[in-house]
Design an enzyme around this catalytic site. Structure first.
Site, PDB file in Angstrom:
ATOM      1  N   ASP A  44      15.634 -34.573  15.871  1.00  0.00           N
ATOM      2  CA  ASP A  44      14.706 -34.674  14.742  1.00  0.00           C
ATOM      3  C   ASP A  44      13.862 -33.409  14.643  1.00  0.00           C
ATOM      4  O   ASP A  44      13.643 -32.723  15.654  1.00  0.00           O
ATOM      5  CB  ASP A  44      13.787 -35.895  14.916  1.00  0.00           C
ATOM      6  CG  ASP A  44      14.548 -37.211  14.791  1.00  0.00           C
ATOM      7  OD1 ASP A  44      15.569 -37.237  14.084  1.00  0.00           O
ATOM      8  OD2 ASP A  44      14.114 -38.208  15.396  1.00  0.00           O
ATOM      9  N   TYR A  72      15.611 -36.634  28.316  1.00  0.00           N
ATOM     10  CA  TYR A  72      14.485 -36.263  27.452  1.00  0.00           C
ATOM     11  C   TYR A  72      13.166 -36.373  28.217  1.00  0.00           C
ATOM     12  O   TYR A  72      13.011 -37.230  29.090  1.00  0.00           O
ATOM     13  CB  TYR A  72      14.382 -37.213  26.258  1.00  0.00           C
ATOM     14  CG  TYR A  72      15.549 -37.198  25.306  1.00  0.00           C
ATOM     15  CD1 TYR A  72      15.570 -36.323  24.217  1.00  0.00           C
ATOM     16  CD2 TYR A  72      16.615 -38.077  25.462  1.00  0.00           C
ATOM     17  CE1 TYR A  72      16.636 -36.322  23.323  1.00  0.00           C
ATOM     18  CE2 TYR A  72      17.686 -38.082  24.578  1.00  0.00           C
ATOM     19  CZ  TYR A  72      17.684 -37.199  23.507  1.00  0.00           C
ATOM     20  OH  TYR A  72      18.742 -37.208  22.631  1.00  0.00           O
ATOM     21  N   ASP A  86       7.898 -42.365  14.867  1.00  0.00           N
ATOM     22  CA  ASP A  86       7.418 -41.123  15.478  1.00  0.00           C
ATOM     23  C   ASP A  86       6.261 -40.555  14.661  1.00  0.00           C
ATOM     24  O   ASP A  86       5.834 -41.148  13.672  1.00  0.00           O
ATOM     25  CB  ASP A  86       8.553 -40.102  15.646  1.00  0.00           C
ATOM     26  CG  ASP A  86       9.147 -39.618  14.323  1.00  0.00           C
ATOM     27  OD1 ASP A  86       8.500 -39.779  13.265  1.00  0.00           O
ATOM     28  OD2 ASP A  86      10.259 -39.068  14.342  1.00  0.00           O
ATOM     29  N   ARG A 178      12.597 -42.696  20.010  1.00  0.00           N
ATOM     30  CA  ARG A 178      11.428 -43.182  19.247  1.00  0.00           C
ATOM     31  C   ARG A 178      11.384 -44.719  19.212  1.00  0.00           C
ATOM     32  O   ARG A 178      10.307 -45.310  19.223  1.00  0.00           O
ATOM     33  CB  ARG A 178      11.354 -42.569  17.850  1.00  0.00           C
ATOM     34  CG  ARG A 178      12.575 -42.578  17.020  1.00  0.00           C
ATOM     35  CD  ARG A 178      12.455 -41.550  15.874  1.00  0.00           C
ATOM     36  NE  ARG A 178      13.726 -41.265  15.273  1.00  0.00           N
ATOM     37  CZ  ARG A 178      14.123 -41.720  14.104  1.00  0.00           C
ATOM     38  NH1 ARG A 178      13.321 -42.508  13.388  1.00  0.00           N
ATOM     39  NH2 ARG A 178      15.283 -41.415  13.610  1.00  0.00           N
TER      40      ARG A 178
END
Length: 240
Positions: A44, A72, A86, A178
């Site tokens: 994203d 992540y 998010d 998210r």
């Protein structure tokens, strides 16, 4: 100098914040002077970190590379839920953050480990009857989404400074970090959204030493060619 038709392989890029994965592909096409460029696993615009760019015949192993596990590092913010789950979305609910103990937080994270089903967010590229969900979300529509089977291989709560929590997660293909942040917020009773995200690893590939977007734009083409992993190198790295 190599011609563009001879370039086959993988270029590891450290994506900057505020740009799409497609933006990086467009830059790579221009600077490498070839149209045959793809990427493995969308990041994203808010997220930074490892974006695997495939070049030439490297595009043929794109699906294979996309299927690998990812690592992540993220930050979630408690007390605010957004329509995209998010920080880029609109706030849809604000709730007070209780005085949570480290035990409460660890307990919430522990609920989302191993194998479980995750319902993808409305603001996503998943298609319903051929239309991406994010387009329906823009029209204010919400449709039923098929829960996905996902896996969290490892996780860690790195730092708690309420209302924010820093974490690390190693997960399977198709995992929405998210949604992970949103669901943990719901488990804690106050909601949450993902406020920061960086991908550090995908399969055997790591972000350390990846080409930055600025380098992608400014390095001489010959130097960029030298940074492309050849298909035999990729195969060896993967242990194939």
């Amino acid at each position: 100098m190599k011609s563009a038709t001879e370039i086959d392989g993988v270029l590891l890029v450290d994506k900057a914040q505020g740009m799409t994965s497609h933006d990086v592909v467009a830059i790579a096409r221009r600077v490498l002077n070839t149209k045959k460029v793809g990427h493995c696993g969308t990041l994203d615009p808010m997220a930074t970190g490892l974006l695997i760019i495939t070049v030439g015949r490297g595009t043929k192993i794109q699906d294979l590379l996309m299927s690998e596990d990812k690592e992540y590092y993220g930050t979630l913010k408690l007390g605010e839920t957004t329509n995209s789950q998010d920080a880029e979305g609109e706030t849809i609910e604000t709730r007070p953050v209780p005085d949570l103990s480290r035990f409460d937080i660890d307990e919430a994270f522990a609920k989302f480990r191993g194998d479980f089903y995750q319902t993808p967010p409305m603001v996503s590229a998943i298609k319903k009857d051929g239309v991406p969900l994010y387009k329906l979300a823009r029209q204010g529509k919400e449709v039923e989404r098929e829960p996905r089977f996902v896996r969290v291989y490892a996780y860690a709560v790195n730092e708690v400074r309420l209302p924010e929590i820093d974490f690390r997660v190693v997960c399977s293909k198709g995992f929405y970090v998210r949604t992970y942040a949103h669901d943990i917020g719901e488990s804690l009773g106050c909601g949450a959204h993902l406020s920061g995200l960086r991908r550090t690893k995908s399969g055997r590939f790591v972000v350390d030493g990846a080409v930055t977007v600025d380098e992608l734009k400014t390095l001489p083409r010959e130097e960029l060619y030298s940074r492309i992993l050849t298909l035999p190198q990729v195969s060896r790295l993967r242990g194939a």
